[in-house]
Write a protein that holds these residues in place. Structure first.
Motif, PDB file in Angstrom:
ATOM      1  N   ILE A  92      -5.643  11.335   4.120  1.00  0.00           N
ATOM      2  CA  ILE A  92      -5.038  10.438   2.902  1.00  0.00           C
ATOM      3  C   ILE A  92      -5.691  10.007   1.995  1.00  0.00           C
ATOM      4  O   ILE A  92      -7.191   9.760   2.106  1.00  0.00           O
ATOM      5  N   ALA A  93      -5.673  10.192   0.848  1.00  0.00           N
ATOM      6  CA  ALA A  93      -6.105   9.870  -0.585  1.00  0.00           C
ATOM      7  C   ALA A  93      -5.670   8.797  -1.137  1.00  0.00           C
ATOM      8  O   ALA A  93      -4.352   8.732  -1.293  1.00  0.00           O
ATOM      9  N   ASP A  94      -6.498   7.581  -0.978  1.00  0.00           N
ATOM     10  CA  ASP A  94      -5.982   6.132  -1.445  1.00  0.00           C
ATOM     11  C   ASP A  94      -6.226   6.145  -2.870  1.00  0.00           C
ATOM     12  O   ASP A  94      -7.361   5.965  -3.455  1.00  0.00           O
ATOM     13  N   PHE A  95      -4.884   6.258  -3.662  1.00  0.00           N
ATOM     14  CA  PHE A  95      -5.030   6.145  -5.094  1.00  0.00           C
ATOM     15  C   PHE A  95      -5.278   4.825  -5.684  1.00  0.00           C
ATOM     16  O   PHE A  95      -5.845   4.782  -6.575  1.00  0.00           O
ATOM     17  N   GLY A  96      -4.558   3.752  -4.956  1.00  0.00           N
ATOM     18  CA  GLY A  96      -4.959   2.356  -5.346  1.00  0.00           C
ATOM     19  C   GLY A  96      -3.584   1.862  -6.034  1.00  0.00           C
ATOM     20  O   GLY A  96      -2.678   2.449  -5.486  1.00  0.00           O
ATOM     21  N   MET A  97      -3.595   0.984  -7.254  1.00  0.00           N
ATOM     22  CA  MET A  97      -2.499   0.410  -7.650  1.00  0.00           C
ATOM     23  C   MET A  97      -1.614   1.466  -8.562  1.00  0.00           C
ATOM     24  O   MET A  97      -2.445   1.889  -9.718  1.00  0.00           O
ATOM     25  N   VAL A  98      -0.532   1.654  -8.767  1.00  0.00           N
ATOM     26  CA  VAL A  98       0.173   2.090  -9.764  1.00  0.00           C
ATOM     27  C   VAL A  98       0.827   1.257 -10.490  1.00  0.00           C
ATOM     28  O   VAL A  98       1.562   0.419  -9.843  1.00  0.00           O
TER      29      VAL A  98
END
Length: 188
Positions: A92-98
């Motif tokens: 899982i790559a945690d992108f953050g807020m879109v």
């Protein structure tokens, strides 16, 4: 005396008919209430999944395979990307807020940089299997190419395996392109 007997029988028939009409009315009222409750449940479910339904993703070729995440809602959402590559467990790559009303292009190189083993094999095929969305209400959603559903252990074994195998990693945002979307909010 005969008259009294007929009157009693007639009164009993009228009372029975009255009870029948009352019972029928009660049954119809119960069915109407049941239908209204079911409709209310459906509306609540639609309202609950509204933001998540407006967040989509796809991969598009642009030299290498980039992942595009589109948030057509009026609220930001936390997004993580579930990635697999041949021969390696999902991670899982945690992108953050879109941001709201935006199209985010996430280069393949960033997903590869987030790889837990930091593998350098450029021939490996990386694929985004799903995205995990946490909406403005804190509810978590699993979106694959063909489904959108609340995150549950029973429904998403891929996510369980990925979470057990590796911790989420934060993808740097230096090379990420964020563009505004024209179609956003209540339309569509």
């Amino acid at each position: 005396m005969d008259w009294t007997r007929h009157t009693t029988v007639l009164a009993a028939v009228v009372a029975a008919a009255g009870l029948g009409v009352t019972a029928w009315g009660t049954l119809v009222s119960a069915r109407v209430a049941e239908d209204q409750l079911a409709q209310s449940r459906v509306q609540n479910e639609e309202r609950e999944r509204l933001q998540a339904s407006r967040i989509t993703y796809w991969q598009e070729p642009a030299g290498s395979t980039d992942t595009v995440i589109a948030n057509r809602s009026l609220d930001p959402a936390a997004v993580s990307v579930v990635v697999t590559d041949l021969g390696v467990k999902p991670y899982i790559a945690d992108f953050g807020m879109v941001p709201p009303c935006s199209r985010v292009v996430l280069p393949e190189s960033l997903l590869w940089a987030a790889h837990p083993r930091k593998a350098k094999d450029s021939l490996s095929a990386k694929q985004v299997d799903a995205i995990l969305i946490e909406d403005a209400n804190g509810k978590q959603w699993y979106r694959s190419y063909d489904a959108l559903r609340p995150v549950t252990q029973r429904d998403v074994p891929l996510v369980e395996k990925a979470a057990e195998s590796y911790e989420s990693v934060t993808v740097g945002s230096r090379d990420v392109k964020v563009e505004p979307l024209d179609e956003c909010g209540s339309a569509g």
